[in-house]
Structures are given as structure tokens and as C-alpha cells.
Write a protein that holds these residues in place. Structure first.
Motif, PDB file in Angstrom:
ATOM      1  N   ALA A 220       0.835  -1.181  -0.042  1.00 34.25           N
ATOM      2  CA  ALA A 220       0.121  -0.100  -0.055  1.00 34.25           C
ATOM      3  C   ALA A 220       1.084   1.205  -0.047  1.00 34.25           C
ATOM      4  CB  ALA A 220      -1.080   0.014   1.158  1.00 34.25           C
ATOM      5  N   SER A 221       0.665   2.385  -0.915  1.00 38.80           N
ATOM      6  CA  SER A 221       1.577   3.370  -1.182  1.00 38.80           C
ATOM      7  C   SER A 221       0.909   4.634  -1.246  1.00 38.80           C
ATOM      8  CB  SER A 221       2.321   3.157  -2.415  1.00 38.80           C
ATOM      9  OG  SER A 221       3.140   4.127  -2.736  1.00 38.80           O
ATOM     10  N   ASP A 222       1.467   5.651  -0.775  1.00 42.81           N
ATOM     11  CA  ASP A 222       1.048   7.066  -1.125  1.00 42.81           C
ATOM     12  C   ASP A 222       0.932   7.565  -2.281  1.00 42.81           C
ATOM     13  OD1 ASP A 222       1.386   7.134   1.608  1.00 42.81           O
ATOM     14  OD2 ASP A 222       2.770   8.793   1.755  1.00 42.81           O
ATOM     15  N   ASP A 223       1.385   6.614  -3.635  1.00 43.08           N
ATOM     16  CA  ASP A 223       1.194   6.790  -4.681  1.00 43.08           C
ATOM     17  C   ASP A 223      -0.298   6.437  -5.365  1.00 43.08           C
ATOM     18  OD1 ASP A 223       1.226   4.196  -5.242  1.00 43.08           O
ATOM     19  OD2 ASP A 223       3.290   4.068  -6.043  1.00 43.08           O
ATOM     20  N   CYS A 224      -1.277   6.243  -4.337  1.00 42.40           N
ATOM     21  CA  CYS A 224      -2.827   5.870  -4.649  1.00 42.40           C
ATOM     22  C   CYS A 224      -2.895   4.437  -5.144  1.00 42.40           C
ATOM     23  CB  CYS A 224      -3.265   6.759  -5.613  1.00 42.40           C
ATOM     24  SG  CYS A 224      -3.295   8.750  -4.700  1.00 42.40           S
ATOM     25  N   HIS A 225      -1.849   3.559  -5.078  1.00 44.62           N
ATOM     26  CA  HIS A 225      -2.063   2.239  -5.656  1.00 44.62           C
ATOM     27  C   HIS A 225      -1.572   1.277  -4.639  1.00 44.62           C
ATOM     28  CE1 HIS A 225      -1.302   4.768  -9.401  1.00 44.62           C
ATOM     29  NE2 HIS A 225      -1.997   3.820  -9.964  1.00 44.62           N
ATOM     30  N   SER A 226      -1.985   0.088  -4.719  1.00 44.64           N
ATOM     31  CA  SER A 226      -1.821  -1.187  -4.271  1.00 44.64           C
ATOM     32  C   SER A 226      -1.044  -2.152  -5.313  1.00 44.64           C
ATOM     33  CB  SER A 226      -2.882  -1.870  -3.479  1.00 44.64           C
ATOM     34  OG  SER A 226      -2.418  -3.017  -2.750  1.00 44.64           O
ATOM     35  N   HIS A 227       0.117  -2.685  -4.991  1.00 38.96           N
ATOM     36  CA  HIS A 227       0.896  -3.440  -5.946  1.00 38.96           C
ATOM     37  C   HIS A 227       0.840  -4.905  -5.659  1.00 38.96           C
ATOM     38  CE1 HIS A 227       3.433  -0.107  -8.042  1.00 38.96           C
ATOM     39  NE2 HIS A 227       1.976  -0.036  -8.186  1.00 38.96           N
ATOM     40  N   ILE A 228       0.868  -5.627  -6.515  1.00 44.64           N
ATOM     41  CA  ILE A 228       0.982  -7.267  -6.140  1.00 44.64           C
ATOM     42  C   ILE A 228       2.250  -7.910  -6.750  1.00 44.64           C
ATOM     43  CG2 ILE A 228       0.243  -9.659  -6.642  1.00 44.64           C
ATOM     44  CD1 ILE A 228      -2.884  -8.339  -7.161  1.00 44.64           C
ATOM     45  N   TYR A 229       3.477  -8.190  -5.937  1.00 45.26           N
ATOM     46  CA  TYR A 229       4.761  -8.490  -6.479  1.00 45.26           C
ATOM     47  C   TYR A 229       4.633 -10.009  -6.392  1.00 45.26           C
ATOM     48  CZ  TYR A 229       6.238  -3.559  -6.151  1.00 45.26           C
ATOM     49  OH  TYR A 229       6.211  -2.394  -6.573  1.00 45.26           O
ATOM     50  N   ASP A 230       5.705 -10.423  -7.454  1.00 42.99           N
ATOM     51  CA  ASP A 230       6.266 -11.949  -7.217  1.00 42.99           C
ATOM     52  C   ASP A 230       7.630 -11.520  -6.485  1.00 42.99           C
ATOM     53  OD1 ASP A 230       7.866 -13.951  -7.159  1.00 42.99           O
ATOM     54  OD2 ASP A 230       7.519 -14.617  -9.083  1.00 42.99           O
ATOM     55  N   ALA A 231       7.874 -11.749  -5.338  1.00 43.86           N
ATOM     56  CA  ALA A 231       9.063 -11.213  -4.255  1.00 43.86           C
ATOM     57  C   ALA A 231      10.199 -11.981  -4.793  1.00 43.86           C
ATOM     58  CB  ALA A 231       8.428 -11.062  -2.965  1.00 43.86           C
ATOM     59  N   GLU A 232       9.955 -13.153  -5.187  1.00 44.56           N
ATOM     60  CA  GLU A 232      11.267 -14.110  -5.433  1.00 44.56           C
ATOM     61  C   GLU A 232      11.736 -13.744  -6.795  1.00 44.56           C
ATOM     62  OE1 GLU A 232      12.654 -16.532  -3.314  1.00 44.56           O
ATOM     63  OE2 GLU A 232      11.549 -15.391  -2.076  1.00 44.56           O
ATOM     64  N   GLY A 233      10.878 -13.279  -7.865  1.00 43.94           N
ATOM     65  CA  GLY A 233      11.118 -13.203  -9.148  1.00 43.94           C
ATOM     66  C   GLY A 233      11.297 -11.630  -9.472  1.00 43.94           C
ATOM     67  N   LYS A 234      11.223 -10.861  -8.383  1.00 47.19           N
ATOM     68  CA  LYS A 234      11.288  -9.281  -8.510  1.00 47.19           C
ATOM     69  C   LYS A 234      10.319  -8.870  -9.551  1.00 47.19           C
ATOM     70  CE  LYS A 234      15.845  -9.593  -9.315  1.00 47.19           C
ATOM     71  NZ  LYS A 234      17.216  -8.845  -9.498  1.00 47.19           N
ATOM     72  N   GLY A 235       9.067  -9.565  -9.711  1.00 52.85           N
ATOM     73  CA  GLY A 235       8.343  -9.007 -10.926  1.00 52.85           C
ATOM     74  C   GLY A 235       6.961  -8.445 -10.295  1.00 52.85           C
TER      75      GLY A 235
END
Length: 326
Positions: A220-235
Motif C-alpha cells: 500500500a503506497s502514498d502513490d494511490c496504488h496497491s501492488h502485487i509482486y512476485d517477491a522471488e522473481g522481482k516482478g
């Protein structure tokens, strides 16, 4: 999927409520216990019933506002982090303080227990580190350093300020977010920095790992977005857009099907993760929503056995809202 408001505790604290966490259901508390932290310097515990929250106990040990609370997976210990630079660890059932973990000024922010409950991670703010504390000895047993950004200038110090921290479901990884929007991933066994996740360009104030996929991380970020990451693949898998202002908090349902975000636009959004789209918008708070938290499953309990999940949200309007998730 749907959220249904079960009850709202107005004036739950004397000032804005910035954080919330759950102790799972138990024989003594079949509905679970909610722990909240407030700018009024207190931590409160609430018994959860079918239609609302009942005040239980208050912990008044801090001398400045409480910015983060966490409960270990067993529901035995809770931790509260304050602007007084102290993390207090106490028993949920008795309110007895077990330890006061002290740090230099501006070095205690978000807190998170490991899946085993044997370790507490503390986001180190201006120190640019994550401190790891043993919950058996209450001594510091590790220090994870966030690498400096490559660029020079004022952003160097801003980027080192660590806001939030979270363990993944198997306890092998720690994610730590910073003021400049990057997220650092660490290996817990070796205490080594692995890599960063990029994509946000403003502070990331909240993190939540998937409870079903150990490499999936939500932000959750101040840029108004929530991101979904693959934390192992850095994607970067997806960016969820819809809030009209800062996204301050994020939580994942115990079965991994839904995401909830809270924002300074005063709304709570429910996201269907299979469709990666917003399923519902709740507008029950009158000020920014600092914390959202799904009730976890009890140890040994399957998400499908939970008998209906619950969600709490907390706000600068001093209220706590309780929802049913179905």
C-alpha cells in the motif's frame, strides 16, 4: 465476495487510531480479540462478538502515540510500537508487560511477529534497518540493513527510512518498505539482503504477504496504488488503482482470495484477487483509514473452517468498524 458492516465503535480512543491486529479465536475468546493502537498513547484490547466490539483492557504504558501493533500467531503475545521509541511486548490474556525494547529516537515503526512467534521484526525508521528481537530472551538477535539508493542527494536519506516490515507465510523471507517506495527483501536464515522490488514512487506504509503463496507480496503506497509482486522473481504482477488518495493499509483474507485496502480518501476497498478488480467500496469512516486487518485463522484451523471471516478497520476519526467477509 462481500463485506457487511456488523458494528462500529465510535470514540474507541481519544485520538486517531493508527493500527489494528487480531488475536485468533480461542476458547476464552471465540470471536477473537482485536488490539488497537492510537495517537492517544494507549493500546486497547476488544472482545469480538457477533454484532460488535466490547472493550476489554487498556495498556497505557507509552508516552507518545502508538504507530503499530502486532499479535503473534498463537495469540499469546502482542507488541506495540510508539513514537517514544519503545516497543512494548505484553501478554494478550493478562496485559502483563513482558519486555520494553528500547531504540534511539525515530527507530521504531512497523512491527511484525514471525510465523513461529519466536521473533519480532521492527522497522527501524531513520536507522535504515530492520531489528530482529528474540521473543524468548527479549534480546536483539539480528540487524538487517537496507542498502542506500544509488542516487545522491536528499533522496538518499529519505530512501533509508524504513516504515513497514512483514514475514512471509513460511518465515523464510522478510519484506521491508521505505519512504522512497522501494521494498527490500531479506533471507531470514542468513540475514542477507536479496534484492529490491520497484514500481512505487512514494512511501509504502503497509505490507501483507499472501497466506497461501509464499512468494506473493501486497503493498500500500502514498502513490494511490496497491501492488502485487512476485517477491522471488522481482516482478510486478499487477497494480490496483481506484483510491483517490494515499493507500495507507493493506490486508489479505485468510483464504487468499481477497485484498482489503484503507486510504486517506476515507474509504475501504475490497478487491477480488482472481479478477484483480474492486468488488466493493465501503465509506463508513469519516477520516483517513490507517489500518485494516482480517481475523487470522487459529493454529491448526483451515481457512474454510473459520465459519465466516471478520475484518476490522481503524481511522483518524477515532472509530473501529467491524465487518463480516463472505
Amino acid at each position: 465476495m462481500k463485506l457487511t458492516l456488523l458494528g462500529k465503535q465510535e470514540n474507541a480512543h481519544e485520538d486517531g487510531v493508527w493500527s489494528a491486529a487480531w488475536a485468533p479465536s480461542s476458547a476464552d475468546a471465540p470471536g477473537g480479540v482485536v488490539v488497537t493502537g492510537s495517537v492517544d498513547e494507549t493500546v486497547k484490547l476488544w472482545q469480538v462478538g457477533d454484532s460488535g466490539l466490547q472493550p476489554d483492557r487498556t495498556n497505557a504504558g507509552h508516552s507518545l502515540g502508538v504507530v503499530s501493533v502486532a499479535v503473534d500467531p498463537s495469540g499469546t503475545l502482542a507488541a506495540s510500537s510508539s513514537l517514544d521509541s519503545i516497543v512494548r511486548v505484553f501478554e494478550v490474556s493478562t496485559n502483563e508487560q513482558k519486555a520494553a525494547l528500547e531504540s534511539p529516537p525515530a527507530e521504531t515503526w512497523g512491527v511484525a511477529f514471525s510465523p513461529s512467534g519466536k521473533q519480532l521484526a521492527v522497522a527501524g525508521g531513520g536507522s535504515g534497518t530492520v531489528k530482529l528481537w528474540s521473543m524468548e530472551t527479549f534480546q536483539q538477535e539480528g540487524n538487517l540493513e537496507i542498502p542506500l539508493p544509488a542516487e545522491a542527494g536528499s533522496k538518499r536519506s529519505q530512501g533509508r527510512f524504513v516504515l513497514a516490515v512483514a514475514y512471509n507465510m513460511d518465515g523464510r523471507r522478510i519484506a521491508a518498505s521505505t519512504m522512497d517506495g522501494t521494498i527490500a527483501i531479506f533471507d531470514v536464515a542468513t540475514l542477507k539482503f536479496m534484492h529490491t522490488l520497484d514500481g512505487h514512487h512514494m512511501p509504502v506504509r503497509s505490507l501483507a504477504w499472501s497466506p497461501t503463496e509464499p512468494r506473493i507480496l501486497y503493498t500500500a503506497s502514498d502513490d494511490c496504488h496497491s501492488h502485487i509482486y512476485d517477491a522471488e522473481g522481482k516482478g510486478l504482477i499487477a497494480a490496483l488503482s481506484g483510491h483517490g488518495s494515499w493507500v495507507l493499509s493493506v490486508s489479505v483474507s485468510p483464504d487468499g482470495t481477497a485484498l482489503v485496502t484503507g486510504s486517506s480518501d476515507r474509504t475501504v476497498r475490497l478487491w477480488d484477487l482472481s479478477l484483480r478488480s474492486c468488488a466493493q467500496v465501503m465509506s463508513d469512516h469519516g477520516d483517513q483509514v490507517w489500518g485494516v486487518a482480517f481475523r487470522p485463522t487459529a493454529p491448526g484451523e483451515e481457512p474454510s473452517q473459520r465459519g465466516g471471516s471478520r475484518l476490522v478497520t481503524v481511522s483518524d476519526d477515532r472509530s473501529i468498524a467491524l465487518y463480516d467477509f463472505s
